[in-house]
Design a protein around this motif. Structure first.
Motif, PDB file in Angstrom:
ATOM      1  N   MET A   1       0.845  -1.169   0.000  1.00 24.28           N
ATOM      2  CA  MET A   1       0.000   0.000   0.000  1.00 24.28           C
ATOM      3  C   MET A   1       0.894   1.236   0.000  1.00 24.28           C
ATOM      4  O   MET A   1       1.676   1.457   0.908  1.00 24.28           O
ATOM      5  N   ALA A   2       0.756   2.015  -1.038  1.00 21.86           N
ATOM      6  CA  ALA A   2       1.568   3.226  -1.174  1.00 21.86           C
ATOM      7  C   ALA A   2       0.717   4.447  -0.868  1.00 21.86           C
ATOM      8  O   ALA A   2      -0.465   4.503  -1.208  1.00 21.86           O
ATOM      9  N   LEU A   3       1.345   5.394  -0.243  1.00 22.96           N
ATOM     10  CA  LEU A   3       0.655   6.615   0.123  1.00 22.96           C
ATOM     11  C   LEU A   3       1.169   7.754  -0.748  1.00 22.96           C
ATOM     12  O   LEU A   3       2.366   7.963  -0.874  1.00 22.96           O
ATOM     13  N   ASP A   4       0.245   8.467  -1.367  1.00 25.32           N
ATOM     14  CA  ASP A   4       0.603   9.599  -2.214  1.00 25.32           C
ATOM     15  C   ASP A   4       0.789  10.824  -1.307  1.00 25.32           C
ATOM     16  O   ASP A   4      -0.156  11.540  -0.991  1.00 25.32           O
ATOM     17  N   TRP A   5       2.034  11.057  -0.883  1.00 26.45           N
ATOM     18  CA  TRP A   5       2.326  12.125   0.066  1.00 26.45           C
ATOM     19  C   TRP A   5       2.062  13.513  -0.515  1.00 26.45           C
ATOM     20  O   TRP A   5       1.640  14.418   0.205  1.00 26.45           O
ATOM     21  N   SER A   6       2.317  13.668  -1.799  1.00 20.65           N
ATOM     22  CA  SER A   6       2.076  14.982  -2.398  1.00 20.65           C
ATOM     23  C   SER A   6       0.573  15.287  -2.432  1.00 20.65           C
ATOM     24  O   SER A   6       0.156  16.423  -2.196  1.00 20.65           O
ATOM     25  N   GLY A   7      -0.229  14.285  -2.717  1.00 20.62           N
ATOM     26  CA  GLY A   7      -1.680  14.465  -2.705  1.00 20.62           C
ATOM     27  C   GLY A   7      -2.192  14.773  -1.308  1.00 20.62           C
ATOM     28  O   GLY A   7      -3.068  15.638  -1.122  1.00 20.62           O
ATOM     29  N   LEU A   8      -1.643  14.074  -0.307  1.00 23.72           N
ATOM     30  CA  LEU A   8      -2.037  14.327   1.084  1.00 23.72           C
ATOM     31  C   LEU A   8      -1.654  15.740   1.505  1.00 23.72           C
ATOM     32  O   LEU A   8      -2.445  16.447   2.135  1.00 23.72           O
ATOM     33  N   GLY A   9      -0.459  16.158   1.128  1.00 19.22           N
ATOM     34  CA  GLY A   9      -0.019  17.513   1.452  1.00 19.22           C
ATOM     35  C   GLY A   9      -0.868  18.567   0.764  1.00 19.22           C
ATOM     36  O   GLY A   9      -1.184  19.608   1.350  1.00 19.22           O
ATOM     37  N   GLU A  10      -1.244  18.295  -0.482  1.00 11.19           N
ATOM     38  CA  GLU A  10      -2.081  19.238  -1.221  1.00 11.19           C
ATOM     39  C   GLU A  10      -3.456  19.383  -0.578  1.00 11.19           C
ATOM     40  O   GLU A  10      -3.962  20.495  -0.413  1.00 11.19           O
ATOM     41  N   VAL A  11      -4.058  18.269  -0.197  1.00 20.92           N
ATOM     42  CA  VAL A  11      -5.366  18.311   0.462  1.00 20.92           C
ATOM     43  C   VAL A  11      -5.271  19.035   1.800  1.00 20.92           C
ATOM     44  O   VAL A  11      -6.131  19.851   2.138  1.00 20.92           O
ATOM     45  N   ALA A  12      -4.208  18.764   2.562  1.00 21.52           N
ATOM     46  CA  ALA A  12      -4.040  19.429   3.852  1.00 21.52           C
ATOM     47  C   ALA A  12      -3.850  20.933   3.665  1.00 21.52           C
ATOM     48  O   ALA A  12      -4.443  21.743   4.394  1.00 21.52           O
ATOM     49  N   LEU A  13      -3.052  21.318   2.689  1.00 21.31           N
ATOM     50  CA  LEU A  13      -2.805  22.737   2.441  1.00 21.31           C
ATOM     51  C   LEU A  13      -4.074  23.465   1.993  1.00 21.31           C
ATOM     52  O   LEU A  13      -4.377  24.561   2.472  1.00 21.31           O
ATOM     53  N   VAL A  14      -4.839  22.848   1.099  1.00 19.34           N
ATOM     54  CA  VAL A  14      -6.074  23.477   0.628  1.00 19.34           C
ATOM     55  C   VAL A  14      -7.102  23.571   1.758  1.00 19.34           C
ATOM     56  O   VAL A  14      -7.786  24.592   1.903  1.00 19.34           O
ATOM     57  N   SER A  15      -7.193  22.540   2.579  1.00 18.02           N
ATOM     58  CA  SER A  15      -8.180  22.580   3.667  1.00 18.02           C
ATOM     59  C   SER A  15      -7.806  23.625   4.713  1.00 18.02           C
ATOM     60  O   SER A  15      -8.685  24.348   5.205  1.00 18.02           O
ATOM     61  N   VAL A  16      -6.544  23.739   5.057  1.00 18.19           N
ATOM     62  CA  VAL A  16      -6.127  24.761   6.017  1.00 18.19           C
ATOM     63  C   VAL A  16      -6.327  26.151   5.417  1.00 18.19           C
ATOM     64  O   VAL A  16      -6.816  27.070   6.090  1.00 18.19           O
ATOM     65  N   GLY A  17      -5.990  26.336   4.163  1.00 18.95           N
ATOM     66  CA  GLY A  17      -6.181  27.625   3.510  1.00 18.95           C
ATOM     67  C   GLY A  17      -7.642  28.028   3.433  1.00 18.95           C
ATOM     68  O   GLY A  17      -7.995  29.187   3.681  1.00 18.95           O
ATOM     69  N   ALA A  18      -8.505  27.073   3.084  1.00 22.02           N
ATOM     70  CA  ALA A  18      -9.936  27.372   3.013  1.00 22.02           C
ATOM     71  C   ALA A  18     -10.492  27.694   4.396  1.00 22.02           C
ATOM     72  O   ALA A  18     -11.318  28.612   4.544  1.00 22.02           O
ATOM     73  N   THR A  19     -10.042  26.985   5.406  1.00 17.39           N
ATOM     74  CA  THR A  19     -10.503  27.243   6.772  1.00 17.39           C
ATOM     75  C   THR A  19     -10.093  28.635   7.230  1.00 17.39           C
ATOM     76  O   THR A  19     -10.911  29.391   7.770  1.00 17.39           O
ATOM     77  N   VAL A  20      -8.841  28.988   7.003  1.00 14.22           N
ATOM     78  CA  VAL A  20      -8.359  30.315   7.385  1.00 14.22           C
ATOM     79  C   VAL A  20      -9.114  31.395   6.602  1.00 14.22           C
ATOM     80  O   VAL A  20      -9.479  32.435   7.152  1.00 14.22           O
ATOM     81  N   GLY A  21      -9.374  31.150   5.334  1.00 16.45           N
ATOM     82  CA  GLY A  21     -10.100  32.120   4.527  1.00 16.45           C
ATOM     83  C   GLY A  21     -11.519  32.342   5.017  1.00 16.45           C
ATOM     84  O   GLY A  21     -11.976  33.488   5.117  1.00 16.45           O
ATOM     85  N   VAL A  22     -12.230  31.272   5.318  1.00 17.39           N
ATOM     86  CA  VAL A  22     -13.610  31.401   5.789  1.00 17.39           C
ATOM     87  C   VAL A  22     -13.645  32.095   7.149  1.00 17.39           C
ATOM     88  O   VAL A  22     -14.485  32.969   7.390  1.00 17.39           O
ATOM     89  N   VAL A  23     -12.725  31.743   8.031  1.00 18.19           N
ATOM     90  CA  VAL A  23     -12.679  32.390   9.351  1.00 18.19           C
ATOM     91  C   VAL A  23     -12.351  33.870   9.197  1.00 18.19           C
ATOM     92  O   VAL A  23     -12.940  34.728   9.876  1.00 18.19           O
TER      93      VAL A  23
END
Length: 86
Positions: A1-23
């Protein structure tokens, strides 16, 4: 089982950015509605003879747009999460 670290980082970055933006947008709307008029003392108590005034009409309109943008972001998030909406 391989983990796509770049995809995980991208999702984390977008979710944190969207959260900060909405707040930030929500806080901006609250700030616009909590207009401090010049008839108040520095500690917030009203001066004698001067009551609190409502925020100006443009400030209320922009605050409403901020809250509407927050509601749209929440609705879009629910649309993405709930498969019956697709």
């Amino acid at each position: 089982m391989a983990l796509d670290w770049s995809g995980l980082g991208e999702v984390a970055l977008v979710s944190v950015g969207a959260t900060v933006g909405v707040v930030f947008v929500f806080a901006l709307g609250v700030r616009l509605l909590s207009h401090r008029d010049e008839d108040e003392e520095p500690d917030g108590r009203p001066r004698l003879g001067g009551g609190r005034r409502r925020p100006s009409a443009p400030a209320r309109a922009v605050a409403g747009l901020c809250f509407l943008a927050c509601a749209a972001a929440v609705a879009y998030g629910l649309y993405l999460i709930i498969p019956q909406f697709h």
